[in-house]
Enzyme design. Sequence first.
Site, PDB file in Angstrom:
ATOM      1  N   HIS A  16      79.547  68.673  12.037  1.00 55.11           N
ATOM      2  CA  HIS A  16      79.643  70.128  12.088  1.00 55.11           C
ATOM      3  C   HIS A  16      78.301  70.873  12.191  1.00 55.11           C
ATOM      4  O   HIS A  16      78.105  71.710  13.060  1.00 55.11           O
ATOM      5  CB  HIS A  16      80.384  70.653  10.868  1.00 55.11           C
ATOM      6  CG  HIS A  16      81.736  70.056  10.684  1.00 55.11           C
ATOM      7  ND1 HIS A  16      82.622  69.890  11.717  1.00 55.11           N
ATOM      8  CD2 HIS A  16      82.377  69.581   9.591  1.00 55.11           C
ATOM      9  CE1 HIS A  16      83.743  69.358  11.260  1.00 55.11           C
ATOM     10  NE2 HIS A  16      83.619  69.149   9.973  1.00 55.11           N
ATOM     11  N   ASP A  21      85.656  69.238  16.947  1.00 61.29           N
ATOM     12  CA  ASP A  21      84.895  69.658  15.770  1.00 61.29           C
ATOM     13  C   ASP A  21      85.391  71.056  15.462  1.00 61.29           C
ATOM     14  O   ASP A  21      85.067  72.011  16.180  1.00 61.29           O
ATOM     15  CB  ASP A  21      83.399  69.676  16.102  1.00 61.29           C
ATOM     16  CG  ASP A  21      82.588  70.224  14.942  1.00 61.29           C
ATOM     17  OD1 ASP A  21      83.185  70.822  14.023  1.00 61.29           O
ATOM     18  OD2 ASP A  21      81.362  70.074  14.955  1.00 61.29           O
ATOM     19  N   HIS A  22      86.196  71.185  14.402  1.00 62.42           N
ATOM     20  CA  HIS A  22      86.887  72.464  14.228  1.00 62.42           C
ATOM     21  C   HIS A  22      85.932  73.629  13.938  1.00 62.42           C
ATOM     22  O   HIS A  22      86.296  74.783  14.114  1.00 62.42           O
ATOM     23  CB  HIS A  22      88.001  72.366  13.186  1.00 62.42           C
ATOM     24  CG  HIS A  22      87.535  72.257  11.766  1.00 62.42           C
ATOM     25  ND1 HIS A  22      87.048  71.107  11.238  1.00 62.42           N
ATOM     26  CD2 HIS A  22      87.495  73.166  10.772  1.00 62.42           C
ATOM     27  CE1 HIS A  22      86.724  71.311   9.976  1.00 62.42           C
ATOM     28  NE2 HIS A  22      86.985  72.549   9.663  1.00 62.42           N
TER      29      HIS A  22
END
Length: 491
Positions: A256, A193-194
């Site tokens: 996110h 999950d950036h």
Amino acid sequence: MTVTTSKAATHGSVRRPDDHVIVLFGATGDLAKRKLLPGLFHLAAANLLPRKYRIIGSAPAKFAISTDEFRAHARQACQDFCITKPTRDNDAWSEFEQHLSFAAADPDNYSPLQDEVQRAEKEIGGQVRRLFHLAVPPAAFASVVGVLGDAGLASERSRVVIEKPFGTDLKSAIELGKAVHAVFDESQIFRIDHFLGKESVDNILAFRFANGLFEPVWNRSHIAYVQIDVPETLSIEGRADFYDKTGAYRDMIVTHLLQVLGFVAMEPPTSLTAAQLRAEKAKVFDALKPIDVRHVVRGQYEGYRAEPGVAPDSETETMVALKTEVDNWRWHGVPFYLRSGKSMGAARQLITLGFHEPPLRMFKAHRKDVPDGRRNEIIIDFADPGSITTRFLAKEPGAEMALGTENMVFKYADSFAAANALEGYERLILDAMLGDQALFTSSDGILRLWEISEPLLENPPPVEPYAPGSFGPESVSKLIEPFRWHLPNSG
Ligand code: BG6
């Protein structure tokens, strides 16, 4: 399967991963172009890739390109999306592109990839690790993982990075989990999950737990509400095929924003190891109440149904706002408001913690009403490079005791060595090569988030239209009354 760990090599004070073969599935896709290839180039230029490495781009045979074409593609991607541009006489680029090659892989013919991995490992020599990054549509995850298993590429020295969304609901997430666990041990799986690789999100841990100042007030006795707000100005940008099946809740909230909530709401871990951080995050997710559809607004921007590839009667939400609660000792009764959407009035990534108002009786007579009626807040702006603002009332100069709102601001852009900053993906790819799962999501965490999402996924309220460039339908403001969405500079 048991997995051996080895100490990563160190370079000065910076850890460098063991020698690696990195395989990028979906190598010619959007994510590889925008984030992964530029990210790998930046890591190489920063001397953070292993001493010896090879990057093999891969895709099904029908999309196959030659190694030269792949290098040209990567160069263009870095040209368009890297901060440091590759130039013809740029040594860093010439050196980097020597490490790139391409090999196709399909479930019924994976030998080109198998051969290329073997060739690369032979060239590198010694004990080489493998990192497989699955930048492919969710529907392809299971088949790519199957290929890795069948081709004998999933050895104990292998790790796999999986892009979100990890399933589309609880049932599909369980199935995906089974397919991946059939080939890889949980310790080899890196669900990326950036957002969690962003400096400012990571900094939440430092801000909270490295300071004696904030943690004592970080609870329901002092905090009245929390907002995690990620409006985006971009629309679906030609991603109709993915987006119309996914929608804002699955694309942004369940991945996110709830992950960020995990960092905001967690108890202090006993250490920053992967096991401790993941355990604390899991406790937050356990304490999340199932989403109550009465506290959800789903919006769709006007014109969405006319976008190429979108169903003319689509009920997919392009914006969602909701209230959720973390029902534990620290947060009981504190609403957490989450919002994200496409084609909105601003592109922001904000966490706002609003404090209870102190009794202002003694200031009443002289209190110039605070222009936007806001209270004490801590605002964490986690859009790169990020900032933290604390908002408070101060006496205005003059004979009267009049109050005005002021800010104390910390900006990453003005502090520390900006050159050391890594973009979210860069940080996480590096962590995956180092075998550090601290910022990656565990299987249980994912399943719990799908579990609390079930009431909404099974019974979604109808979508309400909103004008592109707005902040969603009117009911988005009503949802959080008596509070207001905090968008600094936009009221
Ligand atoms: C992605 C979503 O995961 O995150 C996109 O699929 C969204 O829809 C993007 O735009 C936002 O991330 P960033 O990098 O702009 O913070």
